[in-house]
Structures are given as structure tokens and as C-alpha cells.
Design an enzyme around this catalytic site. Structure first.
Site, PDB file in Angstrom:
ATOM      1  CG  ASN A  35      -1.733   1.210   1.403  1.00 56.39           C
ATOM      2  OD1 ASN A  35      -1.813   2.024   0.474  1.00 56.39           O
ATOM      3  ND2 ASN A  35      -2.368   1.366   2.549  1.00 56.39           N
ATOM      4  CE  LYS A  65       0.009   3.329   4.680  1.00 56.64           C
ATOM      5  NZ  LYS A  65      -0.051   3.492   6.111  1.00 56.64           N
ATOM      6  CG  HIS A 114      -5.840   1.694   5.129  1.00 56.75           C
ATOM      7  ND1 HIS A 114      -5.399   2.633   6.024  1.00 56.75           N
ATOM      8  CD2 HIS A 114      -4.818   0.830   4.956  1.00 56.75           C
ATOM      9  CE1 HIS A 114      -4.151   2.342   6.373  1.00 56.75           C
ATOM     10  NE2 HIS A 114      -3.769   1.256   5.730  1.00 56.75           N
ATOM     11  CD  GLU A 155      -2.996   5.341   6.743  1.00 54.68           C
ATOM     12  OE1 GLU A 155      -3.019   5.380   5.500  1.00 54.68           O
ATOM     13  OE2 GLU A 155      -2.032   4.875   7.381  1.00 54.68           O
ATOM     14  CD  GLU A 201      -3.626  -2.814   7.309  1.00 59.80           C
ATOM     15  OE1 GLU A 201      -2.515  -3.074   6.841  1.00 59.80           O
ATOM     16  OE2 GLU A 201      -4.210  -1.744   7.100  1.00 59.80           O
ATOM     17  CB  SER A 245       5.111  -1.920  11.915  1.00 60.95           C
ATOM     18  OG  SER A 245       4.654  -0.599  12.135  1.00 60.95           O
TER      19      SER A 245
HETATM   20  C1  PEP Z   1      -0.853  -0.014   6.074  1.00 61.75           C
HETATM   21  O1  PEP Z   1      -1.001   1.185   5.941  1.00 61.75           O
HETATM   22  O2  PEP Z   1      -1.700  -0.778   5.570  1.00 61.75           O
HETATM   23  C2  PEP Z   1       0.305  -0.483   6.818  1.00 61.75           C
HETATM   24  C3  PEP Z   1       0.278  -1.692   7.268  1.00 61.75           C
HETATM   25  O3  PEP Z   1       1.325   0.412   7.003  1.00 61.75           O
HETATM   26  P1  PEP Z   1       2.750   0.103   7.708  1.00 61.75           P
HETATM   27  O4  PEP Z   1       3.263  -1.199   7.109  1.00 61.75           O
HETATM   28  O5  PEP Z   1       3.611   1.254   7.354  1.00 61.75           O
HETATM   29  O6  PEP Z   1       2.489  -0.032   9.171  1.00 61.75           O
END
Ligand code: PEP
Length: 250
Positions: free
Chosen positions: A9, A11, A95, A97, A167, A213
Site C-alpha cells: 500500500n 498510500k 483502511h 486511515e 490491521e 509495520s
Molecule cells: C498499512 O497502511 O496498511 C500499513 C500496514 O502500514 P505500515 O506497514 O507502514 O504499518
């Protein structure tokens, strides 16, 4: 046997030359014998360019969002068929966000999900609790509510086209990863929810990714859990070598 899906992703990062170069590096670096399916989800304005860069390769393309209507006066929005048109296979929906910054509800996610399925896209539906919810012991309830709200009206057959992504919000972009045990516990719960809502065959077929992460050094342990079927990767998907190392770990 579920094929793990490793999806990047991107973003709201990169510009066209970097986005195309990253797609090409992933395309060229992907091993022929990779055991995972791979997808990249660039910003929507670069979907076309990235799809052209990976055309004919094993790298699939996904969008980060869409609108539920098919067409019409919805300024700034993109429909499922437009995403199909530029070569998308996947679309990320719900997501955290979008849920937490842009106010998207389960009902919004559900409308988009139904439209995505009708257009032949595979939705990657994100669910996950905030830190406050985890600390209040509400993780299972939050995930349950997001699952049922987001997948309302989805048949068992349609559900097999859906990818779930667990997530935990507190692990996204923070460098804090859920331990493999914490992640596996929620994934196993989600598998049970799928069985209760549908049947065991469907529950066994649906892929459940972990996101939060994920990095080359924690991917193997997370991905070795029995109910973790891939990863949705944010930060580490912006560097081809890191993303490919996560693919290799799968
Ligand atoms: C995400 O935004 O779906 C995500 C998992 O980000 P990150 O790997 O940076 O935590």
C-alpha cells in the site's frame, strides 16, 4: 491451500517516475518460484502507468479506494469499472486511515465492497482496533462489528473473492508490530467468524492478511502463523528490496 498475498500500500507517496521505477524493480526482482501472490497499490493517478509497467508479469495492481456508484455526478471519485479498466485486480477498502481520518463507516465500506465484487474486483477489506480499544479488551468486538458491517449481503461464493486484512491501528506506521501470537489470535477469531457466518469451506478459502509495520525482519515469523495468509505492507513496500524480502519470507 491458501496462496499468501503480499500487497504493498503505497498510500499518498511517490511521484510518477518513482512509482513506475518501483513497480519495475518489483517486477524484475520477483523470483519465478515465489510462493506468494504479489500486488502493488499506487496512488490512483499512477495506476495506469504502474499497470502498464507490470503488464504480463506476476505483479498485480490494486487501488487504495473507490466509490460505490457506477458513474455520474460524483466529482473526484472513481468507480469499480474504471479501476478494472486500468488493470486493477484488487481494491483496498476500509483502511484505518480512511475510517479514522476520512470518517468512512462500515456502511460506506459495505457499499463499496458490493460494487467492487459486482465489477469483478477483489476487495481487500481492512479491520482492526485502536490502542484504546485493545486496552479496553474490545478487540474481538470491534473486529466482529467491522466484519459484519463491511460484509453485509455478501454471499459465501462472493466471500471467497474477498481478502481480509487484520490491521491493528496501533501498529500501522508506528514501528510497533503485533506479536505473532497477538496477530494469530485475531486471525483465528476471524476464521471462526467466517465459519459462523458462512461455512468451513468458505472460512478455509478466504485469505486473511496481517498489516502493521511488517518489515523484512519480522515477516517470516508473522507469516508462519497458520491463519496469517500474507501481509498488507505500508512503509516497507516503498523500497523494492524490502518488499521483495517480505515476499521471500512468505
Ligand atoms: C498499512 O497502511 O496498511 C500499513 C500496514 O502500514 P505500515 O506497514 O507502514 O504499518
Amino acid at each position: 491451500m491458501r496462496t499468501p498475498l503480499i500487497a504493498g500500500n503505497w498510500k499518498m507517496n511517490l511521484h510518477r517516475p518513482e512509482a513506475v521505477a518501483l513497480a519495475e524493480a518489483i517486477r524484475d526482482g520477483l523470483k519465478k518460484d515465489a510462493q506468494a501472490e504479489v500486488a502493488v497499490c499506487p496512488p490512483s493517478v499512477y495506476l495506469d502507468g504502474v499497470a502498464q509497467a507490470v503488464r504480463g508479469s506476476a505483479v498485480a495492481v490494486g487501488a487504495q479506494n473507490m466509490y460505490h456508484e457506477a458513474n455520474g455526478a460524483f466529482t473526484g471519485e472513481l468507480s469499480a469499472s474504471m479501476l478494472k479498466d486500468v488493470g486493477c485486480k484488487y481494491v483496498i477498502l476500509g483502511h484505518s486511515e480512511r475510517r479514522h481520518i476520512l470518517g468512512e463507516t462500515n456502511q460506506d465500506v459495505n457499499r463499496k465492497l458490493l460494487a467492487a465484487l459486482a465489477a469483478g474486483l477483489s476487495p481487500i477489506v481492512c479491520v482492526g482496533e485502536t490502542l484504546a480499544q485493545r486496552e479496553a479488551g474490545q478487540t474481538a468486538d470491534v473486529v466482529w462489528e467491522q466484519f459484519f458491517g463491511s460484509l453485509a449481503g455478501v454471499s459465501a461464493e462472493q466471500a471467497t473473492q474477498v481478502v481480509l486484512a487484520y490491521e491493528p491501528v496501533w501498529a500501522i506506521g508506528t514501528g510497533k508490530t503485533a506479536t505473532p501470537e497477538q496477530a494469530e489470535a485475531v486471525h483465528a477469531d476471524l476464521r471462526k467468524i467466517l465459519e459462523v457466518r458462512y461455512n468451513s469451506q468458505t472460512a478455509q478459502a478466504v485469505r486473511i492478511q496481517y498489516g502493521g509495520s511488517v518489515k523484512p525482519d519480522n515477516a517470516a515469523e508473522l507469516l508462519s502463523q497458520p491463519n496469517i495468509d500474507g501481509a498488507l505492507v505500508g512503509g516497507a513496500s516503498l523500497k523494492a528490496e524490502q518488499f521483495l524480502a517480505i515476499v521471500a519470507a512468505a
